[in-house]
Scaffold this motif. Structure first.
Motif, PDB file in Angstrom:
ATOM      1  N   LEU A  97       0.825  -1.204   0.000  1.00 60.03           N
ATOM      2  CA  LEU A  97       0.000   0.000   0.000  1.00 60.03           C
ATOM      3  C   LEU A  97       0.863   1.259   0.000  1.00 60.03           C
ATOM      4  CD1 LEU A  97      -2.716  -1.081   2.612  1.00 60.03           C
ATOM      5  CD2 LEU A  97      -2.988  -0.941   0.128  1.00 60.03           C
ATOM      6  N   HIS A  98       0.395   2.266  -0.729  1.00 57.64           N
ATOM      7  CA  HIS A  98       1.105   3.547  -0.837  1.00 57.64           C
ATOM      8  C   HIS A  98       0.133   4.561  -1.427  1.00 57.64           C
ATOM      9  CE1 HIS A  98       1.359   1.703  -4.804  1.00 57.64           C
ATOM     10  NE2 HIS A  98       1.534   2.916  -5.308  1.00 57.64           N
ATOM     11  N   TRP A  99       0.571   5.799  -1.563  1.00 59.27           N
ATOM     12  CA  TRP A  99      -0.240   6.796  -2.291  1.00 59.27           C
ATOM     13  C   TRP A  99       0.564   7.298  -3.477  1.00 59.27           C
ATOM     14  CZ3 TRP A  99       2.593   8.147   1.969  1.00 59.27           C
ATOM     15  CH2 TRP A  99       3.273   9.361   1.980  1.00 59.27           C
ATOM     16  N   ASP A 100      -0.113   7.631  -4.562  1.00 62.22           N
ATOM     17  CA  ASP A 100       0.565   8.078  -5.778  1.00 62.22           C
ATOM     18  C   ASP A 100       0.944   9.544  -5.674  1.00 62.22           C
ATOM     19  OD1 ASP A 100       0.568   5.642  -7.015  1.00 62.22           O
ATOM     20  OD2 ASP A 100      -0.896   6.150  -8.565  1.00 62.22           O
ATOM     21  N   GLY A 101       2.046   9.869  -6.331  1.00 58.66           N
ATOM     22  CA  GLY A 101       2.524  11.245  -6.367  1.00 58.66           C
ATOM     23  C   GLY A 101       3.375  11.625  -5.180  1.00 58.66           C
ATOM     24  N   MET A 102       3.636  10.679  -4.275  1.00 54.28           N
ATOM     25  CA  MET A 102       4.400  11.013  -3.074  1.00 54.28           C
ATOM     26  C   MET A 102       5.818  11.458  -3.405  1.00 54.28           C
ATOM     27  SD  MET A 102       4.826   7.132  -1.564  1.00 54.28           S
ATOM     28  CE  MET A 102       5.816   7.634  -0.160  1.00 54.28           C
ATOM     29  N   TYR A 183       1.063   6.489   4.193  1.00 55.83           N
ATOM     30  CA  TYR A 183       1.940   5.388   4.619  1.00 55.83           C
ATOM     31  C   TYR A 183       2.375   4.607   3.394  1.00 55.83           C
ATOM     32  CZ  TYR A 183       3.021   0.975   7.215  1.00 55.83           C
ATOM     33  OH  TYR A 183       3.602  -0.155   7.758  1.00 55.83           O
ATOM     34  N   ASN A 184       3.678   4.450   3.246  1.00 54.78           N
ATOM     35  CA  ASN A 184       4.213   3.529   2.250  1.00 54.78           C
ATOM     36  C   ASN A 184       4.604   2.265   3.011  1.00 54.78           C
ATOM     37  OD1 ASN A 184       6.485   3.911  -0.579  1.00 54.78           O
ATOM     38  ND2 ASN A 184       5.573   2.072   0.261  1.00 54.78           N
ATOM     39  N   GLU A 185       3.783   1.269   2.859  1.00 58.17           N
ATOM     40  CA  GLU A 185       3.944   0.028   3.619  1.00 58.17           C
ATOM     41  C   GLU A 185       5.240  -0.686   3.231  1.00 58.17           C
ATOM     42  OE1 GLU A 185       1.464  -4.176   4.003  1.00 58.17           O
ATOM     43  OE2 GLU A 185       1.116  -2.806   2.327  1.00 58.17           O
ATOM     44  N   PRO A 186       6.078  -1.071   4.195  1.00 55.19           N
ATOM     45  CA  PRO A 186       7.272  -1.851   3.865  1.00 55.19           C
ATOM     46  C   PRO A 186       6.886  -3.198   3.257  1.00 55.19           C
ATOM     47  CG  PRO A 186       7.408  -0.960   6.087  1.00 55.19           C
ATOM     48  CD  PRO A 186       6.008  -0.736   5.621  1.00 55.19           C
ATOM     49  N   PRO A 187       7.646  -3.670   2.259  1.00 54.58           N
ATOM     50  CA  PRO A 187       7.361  -4.988   1.678  1.00 54.58           C
ATOM     51  C   PRO A 187       7.430  -6.081   2.743  1.00 54.58           C
ATOM     52  CG  PRO A 187       8.927  -3.772   0.326  1.00 54.58           C
ATOM     53  CD  PRO A 187       8.780  -2.996   1.596  1.00 54.58           C
ATOM     54  N   LEU A 188       6.495  -6.997   2.676  1.00 55.53           N
ATOM     55  CA  LEU A 188       6.441  -8.086   3.647  1.00 55.53           C
ATOM     56  C   LEU A 188       7.302  -9.256   3.190  1.00 55.53           C
ATOM     57  CD1 LEU A 188       2.606  -8.108   4.423  1.00 55.53           C
ATOM     58  CD2 LEU A 188       4.431  -7.445   5.993  1.00 55.53           C
ATOM     59  N   GLU A 189       7.987  -9.877   4.136  1.00 56.64           N
ATOM     60  CA  GLU A 189       8.754 -11.073   3.824  1.00 56.64           C
ATOM     61  C   GLU A 189       7.800 -12.219   3.479  1.00 56.64           C
ATOM     62  OE1 GLU A 189      11.485 -12.079   6.896  1.00 56.64           O
ATOM     63  OE2 GLU A 189      12.430 -10.102   6.945  1.00 56.64           O
ATOM     64  N   GLY A 190       8.251 -13.077   2.586  1.00 54.96           N
ATOM     65  CA  GLY A 190       7.447 -14.229   2.215  1.00 54.96           C
ATOM     66  C   GLY A 190       6.473 -13.977   1.089  1.00 54.96           C
ATOM     67  N   TYR A 191       6.502 -12.758   0.525  1.00 54.89           N
ATOM     68  CA  TYR A 191       5.584 -12.438  -0.569  1.00 54.89           C
ATOM     69  C   TYR A 191       6.305 -12.382  -1.915  1.00 54.89           C
ATOM     70  CZ  TYR A 191       1.538 -11.424   2.366  1.00 54.89           C
ATOM     71  OH  TYR A 191       0.469 -11.524   3.215  1.00 54.89           O
ATOM     72  N   SER A 215       2.428  -3.355  12.786  1.00 56.91           N
ATOM     73  CA  SER A 215       1.437  -4.442  12.863  1.00 56.91           C
ATOM     74  C   SER A 215       0.022  -3.905  13.096  1.00 56.91           C
ATOM     75  CB  SER A 215       1.820  -5.442  13.953  1.00 56.91           C
ATOM     76  OG  SER A 215       1.791  -4.838  15.235  1.00 56.91           O
ATOM     77  N   THR A 216      -0.115  -2.911  13.967  1.00 58.17           N
ATOM     78  CA  THR A 216      -1.460  -2.380  14.243  1.00 58.17           C
ATOM     79  C   THR A 216      -1.983  -1.559  13.069  1.00 58.17           C
ATOM     80  OG1 THR A 216      -0.505  -0.455  15.402  1.00 58.17           O
ATOM     81  CG2 THR A 216      -1.149  -2.377  16.735  1.00 58.17           C
ATOM     82  N   LEU A 217      -1.088  -0.820  12.403  1.00 57.31           N
ATOM     83  CA  LEU A 217      -1.535  -0.026  11.261  1.00 57.31           C
ATOM     84  C   LEU A 217      -1.930  -0.939  10.111  1.00 57.31           C
ATOM     85  CD1 LEU A 217      -2.062   2.740  10.096  1.00 57.31           C
ATOM     86  CD2 LEU A 217       0.331   2.869   9.393  1.00 57.31           C
ATOM     87  N   ARG A 218      -1.131  -1.945   9.843  1.00 54.55           N
ATOM     88  CA  ARG A 218      -1.483  -2.897   8.784  1.00 54.55           C
ATOM     89  C   ARG A 218      -2.817  -3.589   9.087  1.00 54.55           C
ATOM     90  NH1 ARG A 218       4.566  -4.881   8.037  1.00 54.55           N
ATOM     91  NH2 ARG A 218       4.988  -4.164   5.911  1.00 54.55           N
ATOM     92  N   GLU A 219      -3.001  -3.971  10.340  1.00 60.93           N
ATOM     93  CA  GLU A 219      -4.248  -4.638  10.705  1.00 60.93           C
ATOM     94  C   GLU A 219      -5.448  -3.743  10.402  1.00 60.93           C
ATOM     95  OE1 GLU A 219      -6.340  -6.823  14.580  1.00 60.93           O
ATOM     96  OE2 GLU A 219      -4.357  -5.902  14.763  1.00 60.93           O
TER      97      GLU A 219
END
Length: 280
Positions: A97-102, A183-191, A215-219
């Motif tokens: 997840l991210h927003w465009d134009g950042m 928020y630019n979500e960090p890439p998750l391991e295992g994906y 973890s709470t923000l992703r949730e």
């Protein structure tokens, strides 16, 4: 005589707008009405209409929504898998997840996507959207207090820019009286592999609190009541509120016939990026 289109709610947010017969042309829809719906609902899907003869026709339609943000490649980005891609936007892996134009001088208000070819059933490749307005409304106070303390620093170099942006996690909508999440979500391991990831840093709390923050923000962002994954059908047009939503992409089967076109439309007046630290 044209009939009013059929409008149904999407779960958990957004509207799907469909014609009463397959010959109805998307150009006949009132863009002012559609813009109002995006402002109120944050996302609309236009499905089943006669659409566009090509990229130029699509960009001309997008001009009716406002001033188009022009990239070095032009107005229309062809989102299709490349052989040996140098960046994740042209890969088939998932995109966080991210927003465009950042990373750009101006942040677009609207993203318009047109599906030229859709993946076959079971090939995945949905575009994902998180409604950050809903996420904040539903989050408990103690978590919002944690998120409020944190600032994200994002640095990314690719073919079209080499930029850095610094933004609080909870920010204000630029034109409306409510808060949003940036928020630019960090890439998750295992994906799977992630081609050309950004450099990310999050500050404002102790190192021990950072895992809880993520973890709470992703949730919250991925909670079913805040999160929508759009399964593409050929001809779909999706208009998304880039000021309020975050978006990403589900991984898809390599060589699947997934071809989207995307155009960025600026707000009126255009929003100069308040979080851009460096750009070249």
């Amino acid at each position: 005589m044209n009939m009013k289109p059929k409008i149904t709610r999407i779960t958990p947010f957004g509207l799907c707008i469909e014609p009463h017969h397959a010959k109805e042309d998307i150009h006949n829809l009132n863009v002012n009405m559609l813009r109002e719906l995006v402002w109120s609902e944050h996302l609309i899907v236009l499905r089943g209409f006669q659409t566009f003869t090509g990229a130029e026709d699509f960009s001309k339609y997008c001009e009716r929504w406002g001033e188009i943000s022009v990239w070095p490649f032009g107005q229309v980005l062809e989102l299709v898998e490349h052989n040996n891609p140098e960046d994740h936007i042209f890969d088939n892996n998932y995109v966080p997840l991210h927003w465009d134009g950042m990373y750009r001088p101006q942040i677009p208000e609207f993203q318009l996507f047109h599906c030229v070819k859709a993946p076959h059933a079971g090939q995945r490749g949905r575009t994902t959207f998180s409604n950050t307005v809903l996420a904040l409304e539903r989050a408990p106070t103690h978590l919002k207090e944690l998120w409020k303390k944190i600032t994200g620093s994002y640095q990314r170099k690719m073919e079209f820019y080499d930029s850095k942006a610094v933004s609080p996690i909870i920010d204000s909508h630029p034109h409306r009286n409510f808060s949003v999440i940036r928020y630019n979500e960090p890439p998750l391991e295992g994906y799977g592999r992630f081609v050309n990831p950004p450099l990310l840093e999050f500050t404002g709390v102790s190192d021990e609190e950072i895992p809880q923050f993520h973890s709470t923000l992703r949730e919250a962002l991925y909670a079913p009541e805040n999160f929508y994954a759009h399964a593409w059908c050929e001809g779909d047009v999706v208009v998304a509120d880039n000021f309020s939503l975050l978006h990403g992409r589900e991984a898809f089967e390599t060589k699947a016939p997934r071809h989207l076109r995307r155009v960025h439309v600026l707000s009126q007046p255009p929003l100069d990026n308040p979080r851009l630290v460096s750009y070249r």
